[in-house]
Design a protein around this motif. Sequence first.
Motif, PDB file in Angstrom:
ATOM      1  N   LEU A 191      43.915  51.704 110.721  1.00 14.66           N
ATOM      2  CA  LEU A 191      45.103  51.811 109.874  1.00 14.66           C
ATOM      3  C   LEU A 191      45.689  50.447 109.546  1.00 14.66           C
ATOM      4  O   LEU A 191      46.452  50.305 108.586  1.00 14.66           O
ATOM      5  CB  LEU A 191      46.159  52.682 110.566  1.00 14.66           C
ATOM      6  N   LEU A 192      45.344  49.453 110.348  1.00 11.56           N
ATOM      7  CA  LEU A 192      45.837  48.093 110.131  1.00 11.56           C
ATOM      8  C   LEU A 192      44.935  47.262 109.221  1.00 11.56           C
ATOM      9  O   LEU A 192      45.238  46.085 108.991  1.00 11.56           O
ATOM     10  CB  LEU A 192      45.978  47.365 111.478  1.00 11.56           C
ATOM     11  N   VAL A 193      43.850  47.850 108.745  1.00 10.19           N
ATOM     12  CA  VAL A 193      42.872  47.081 107.956  1.00 10.19           C
ATOM     13  C   VAL A 193      43.511  46.346 106.773  1.00 10.19           C
ATOM     14  O   VAL A 193      43.209  45.167 106.541  1.00 10.19           O
ATOM     15  CB  VAL A 193      41.728  48.001 107.488  1.00 10.19           C
ATOM     16  N   PRO A 194      44.390  46.983 105.977  1.00  7.87           N
ATOM     17  CA  PRO A 194      45.012  46.229 104.878  1.00  7.87           C
ATOM     18  C   PRO A 194      45.760  44.991 105.359  1.00  7.87           C
ATOM     19  O   PRO A 194      45.660  43.925 104.732  1.00  7.87           O
ATOM     20  CB  PRO A 194      45.971  47.254 104.250  1.00  7.87           C
ATOM     21  N   ALA A 195      46.504  45.114 106.466  1.00  3.79           N
ATOM     22  CA  ALA A 195      47.237  43.964 106.999  1.00  3.79           C
ATOM     23  C   ALA A 195      46.283  42.920 107.553  1.00  3.79           C
ATOM     24  O   ALA A 195      46.527  41.717 107.430  1.00  3.79           O
ATOM     25  CB  ALA A 195      48.210  44.424 108.089  1.00  3.79           C
ATOM     26  N   VAL A 196      45.184  43.355 108.171  1.00  2.00           N
ATOM     27  CA  VAL A 196      44.202  42.424 108.719  1.00  2.00           C
ATOM     28  C   VAL A 196      43.565  41.599 107.603  1.00  2.00           C
ATOM     29  O   VAL A 196      43.457  40.366 107.694  1.00  2.00           O
ATOM     30  CB  VAL A 196      43.118  43.183 109.515  1.00  2.00           C
ATOM     31  N   VAL A 197      43.154  42.272 106.536  1.00  2.00           N
ATOM     32  CA  VAL A 197      42.527  41.567 105.415  1.00  2.00           C
ATOM     33  C   VAL A 197      43.523  40.628 104.745  1.00  2.00           C
ATOM     34  O   VAL A 197      43.212  39.458 104.465  1.00  2.00           O
ATOM     35  CB  VAL A 197      41.963  42.572 104.393  1.00  2.00           C
ATOM     36  N   ALA A 198      44.735  41.115 104.491  1.00  3.42           N
ATOM     37  CA  ALA A 198      45.749  40.287 103.838  1.00  3.42           C
ATOM     38  C   ALA A 198      46.120  39.086 104.705  1.00  3.42           C
ATOM     39  O   ALA A 198      46.257  37.964 104.200  1.00  3.42           O
ATOM     40  CB  ALA A 198      46.995  41.124 103.546  1.00  3.42           C
ATOM     41  N   GLY A 199      46.262  39.308 106.010  1.00  2.00           N
ATOM     42  CA  GLY A 199      46.601  38.208 106.915  1.00  2.00           C
ATOM     43  C   GLY A 199      45.499  37.173 106.990  1.00  2.00           C
ATOM     44  O   GLY A 199      45.764  35.959 106.997  1.00  2.00           O
ATOM     45  N   ALA A 200      44.252  37.623 107.040  1.00  2.00           N
ATOM     46  CA  ALA A 200      43.128  36.691 107.113  1.00  2.00           C
ATOM     47  C   ALA A 200      43.034  35.852 105.840  1.00  2.00           C
ATOM     48  O   ALA A 200      42.817  34.628 105.907  1.00  2.00           O
ATOM     49  CB  ALA A 200      41.827  37.461 107.338  1.00  2.00           C
ATOM     50  N   MET A 201      43.190  36.483 104.688  1.00  2.00           N
ATOM     51  CA  MET A 201      43.129  35.749 103.427  1.00  2.00           C
ATOM     52  C   MET A 201      44.268  34.747 103.309  1.00  2.00           C
ATOM     53  O   MET A 201      44.079  33.601 102.858  1.00  2.00           O
ATOM     54  CB  MET A 201      43.176  36.718 102.246  1.00  2.00           C
ATOM     55  N   LEU A 202      45.467  35.149 103.731  1.00  2.00           N
ATOM     56  CA  LEU A 202      46.611  34.245 103.660  1.00  2.00           C
ATOM     57  C   LEU A 202      46.436  33.075 104.619  1.00  2.00           C
ATOM     58  O   LEU A 202      46.731  31.920 104.269  1.00  2.00           O
ATOM     59  CB  LEU A 202      47.902  35.004 103.978  1.00  2.00           C
ATOM     60  N   ALA A 203      45.948  33.331 105.829  1.00  2.00           N
ATOM     61  CA  ALA A 203      45.718  32.263 106.800  1.00  2.00           C
ATOM     62  C   ALA A 203      44.667  31.283 106.290  1.00  2.00           C
ATOM     63  O   ALA A 203      44.808  30.061 106.452  1.00  2.00           O
ATOM     64  CB  ALA A 203      45.282  32.857 108.136  1.00  2.00           C
ATOM     65  N   PHE A 204      43.610  31.812 105.672  1.00  2.00           N
ATOM     66  CA  PHE A 204      42.572  30.949 105.104  1.00  2.00           C
ATOM     67  C   PHE A 204      43.166  30.039 104.034  1.00  2.00           C
ATOM     68  O   PHE A 204      42.896  28.827 104.001  1.00  2.00           O
ATOM     69  CB  PHE A 204      41.463  31.810 104.511  1.00  2.00           C
ATOM     70  N   THR A 205      43.982  30.608 103.152  1.00  2.00           N
ATOM     71  CA  THR A 205      44.574  29.828 102.061  1.00  2.00           C
ATOM     72  C   THR A 205      45.527  28.770 102.599  1.00  2.00           C
ATOM     73  O   THR A 205      45.530  27.629 102.125  1.00  2.00           O
ATOM     74  CB  THR A 205      45.312  30.762 101.093  1.00  2.00           C
ATOM     75  N   ILE A 206      46.363  29.138 103.583  1.00  2.00           N
ATOM     76  CA  ILE A 206      47.310  28.189 104.164  1.00  2.00           C
ATOM     77  C   ILE A 206      46.578  27.011 104.788  1.00  2.00           C
ATOM     78  O   ILE A 206      46.964  25.844 104.624  1.00  2.00           O
ATOM     79  CB  ILE A 206      48.203  28.891 105.205  1.00  2.00           C
ATOM     80  N   SER A 207      45.511  27.293 105.511  1.00  2.00           N
ATOM     81  CA  SER A 207      44.750  26.235 106.167  1.00  2.00           C
ATOM     82  C   SER A 207      44.022  25.368 105.147  1.00  2.00           C
ATOM     83  O   SER A 207      44.046  24.133 105.228  1.00  2.00           O
ATOM     84  CB  SER A 207      43.748  26.842 107.149  1.00  2.00           C
ATOM     85  N   PHE A 208      43.360  25.990 104.190  1.00  2.00           N
ATOM     86  CA  PHE A 208      42.559  25.247 103.216  1.00  2.00           C
ATOM     87  C   PHE A 208      43.438  24.334 102.369  1.00  2.00           C
ATOM     88  O   PHE A 208      43.010  23.240 101.979  1.00  2.00           O
ATOM     89  CB  PHE A 208      41.804  26.225 102.323  1.00  2.00           C
ATOM     90  N   ASP A 209      44.651  24.763 102.077  1.00  2.00           N
ATOM     91  CA  ASP A 209      45.531  24.043 101.167  1.00  2.00           C
ATOM     92  C   ASP A 209      46.531  23.154 101.892  1.00  2.00           C
ATOM     93  O   ASP A 209      47.396  22.548 101.258  1.00  2.00           O
ATOM     94  CB  ASP A 209      46.277  25.043 100.280  1.00  2.00           C
ATOM     95  N   ASN A 210      46.445  23.055 103.216  1.00  2.75           N
ATOM     96  CA  ASN A 210      47.443  22.299 103.967  1.00  2.75           C
ATOM     97  C   ASN A 210      47.274  20.799 103.753  1.00  2.75           C
ATOM     98  O   ASN A 210      46.164  20.272 103.863  1.00  2.75           O
ATOM     99  CB  ASN A 210      47.328  22.633 105.454  1.00  2.75           C
ATOM    100  N   THR A 211      48.373  20.129 103.496  1.00  2.00           N
ATOM    101  CA  THR A 211      48.326  18.690 103.237  1.00  2.00           C
ATOM    102  C   THR A 211      49.120  17.892 104.262  1.00  2.00           C
ATOM    103  O   THR A 211      48.589  17.012 104.940  1.00  2.00           O
ATOM    104  CB  THR A 211      48.869  18.376 101.833  1.00  2.00           C
ATOM    105  N   SER A 212      50.421  18.205 104.377  1.00  2.00           N
ATOM    106  CA  SER A 212      51.312  17.364 105.179  1.00  2.00           C
ATOM    107  C   SER A 212      50.911  17.326 106.645  1.00  2.00           C
ATOM    108  O   SER A 212      50.816  16.243 107.249  1.00  2.00           O
ATOM    109  CB  SER A 212      52.761  17.865 105.041  1.00  2.00           C
ATOM    110  N   ALA A 213      50.643  18.496 107.237  1.00  2.00           N
ATOM    111  CA  ALA A 213      50.295  18.520 108.657  1.00  2.00           C
ATOM    112  C   ALA A 213      48.925  17.881 108.900  1.00  2.00           C
ATOM    113  O   ALA A 213      48.722  17.178 109.898  1.00  2.00           O
ATOM    114  CB  ALA A 213      50.305  19.956 109.174  1.00  2.00           C
ATOM    115  N   SER A 214      47.985  18.102 107.975  1.00  2.00           N
ATOM    116  CA  SER A 214      46.644  17.537 108.145  1.00  2.00           C
ATOM    117  C   SER A 214      46.667  16.013 108.129  1.00  2.00           C
ATOM    118  O   SER A 214      45.845  15.364 108.782  1.00  2.00           O
ATOM    119  CB  SER A 214      45.714  18.046 107.039  1.00  2.00           C
ATOM    120  N   LEU A 215      47.610  15.435 107.381  1.00  2.00           N
ATOM    121  CA  LEU A 215      47.714  13.980 107.351  1.00  2.00           C
ATOM    122  C   LEU A 215      48.049  13.409 108.722  1.00  2.00           C
ATOM    123  O   LEU A 215      47.585  12.318 109.077  1.00  2.00           O
ATOM    124  CB  LEU A 215      48.793  13.556 106.344  1.00  2.00           C
ATOM    125  N   PHE A 216      48.825  14.144 109.514  1.00  2.00           N
ATOM    126  CA  PHE A 216      49.216  13.663 110.833  1.00  2.00           C
ATOM    127  C   PHE A 216      48.177  13.989 111.905  1.00  2.00           C
ATOM    128  O   PHE A 216      48.029  13.226 112.866  1.00  2.00           O
ATOM    129  CB  PHE A 216      50.561  14.279 111.241  1.00  2.00           C
TER     130      PHE A 216
END
Length: 274
Positions: A191-216
Amino acid sequence: MKAGRRSKEGRWAWRLTGFVTLCVYIFMFAPIVATVILSFNASMFGGFPMTGVSLRWYAKLLTNEPVLAAFQTSMWIALVTAIATTAIGVVTAFALVRFEFPGKQALSTLVILPALVPETIVGVGLLVVIKAIDQPRTLLLLVLGHILLAVPYVVLIAQARMVGIRRVYEEAALSLGASRFSSFREITLPLLVPAVVAGAMLAFTISFDNTSASLFWRPAGVETMPTQILSMLKTSISPEINALGTVMILVTVGIPLLGGLILQSLTRFRKKAT
């Protein structure tokens, strides 16, 4: 008379709101559209009017070893971050919604805190801690930092889904002799599959697009896609940057769209099965 005046004022208010909204959208998306269009410019000097249409800058990216290495690093970090963050976020959300325990409110606040604090502050704070304990910056610490930043969003998404799942399903499974883990695996998790997929995609995007923290947090000699773009901007504004920015846009926009298509497919399949 007064009603007519109020109606006229209301129309003007809506028009003004629409105009301001349009200006905001133009301000937000005009640079993105310009970047995508200029990535196909045949000229070496990016600008309008364009001298021709060409894919030469994309072909040049394919032979640029630093860019390819940064892309591979970002994809690997984002993939690991998405998997680890989804697992942590789903389990944490399940515990916060389904159980009562001492320190629950404190844990909830602590989990969400990285999303409330600016990334620059988190990046500097963790860098100070690393320096204080004389720990060199490594790729593992960079991945852990990305997980720290993405966990709150996965927890919030999973919590919102968990609240809508009735306890009666889990209680029925438990009353029939299923263990708590089996109940979670067989009843709650599907029943959590929609949240699992949405969370995984959002986490992937946040990590891939991260700039400020990656600089440090990135170790010496390691570049991610955003930091690679910044390092390229220090030398010159090459049309390759427009092509690289377009690739970034495709990844960060395409991943959520792919997640939406997967969710639609899963929903249709579930409806047919039932």
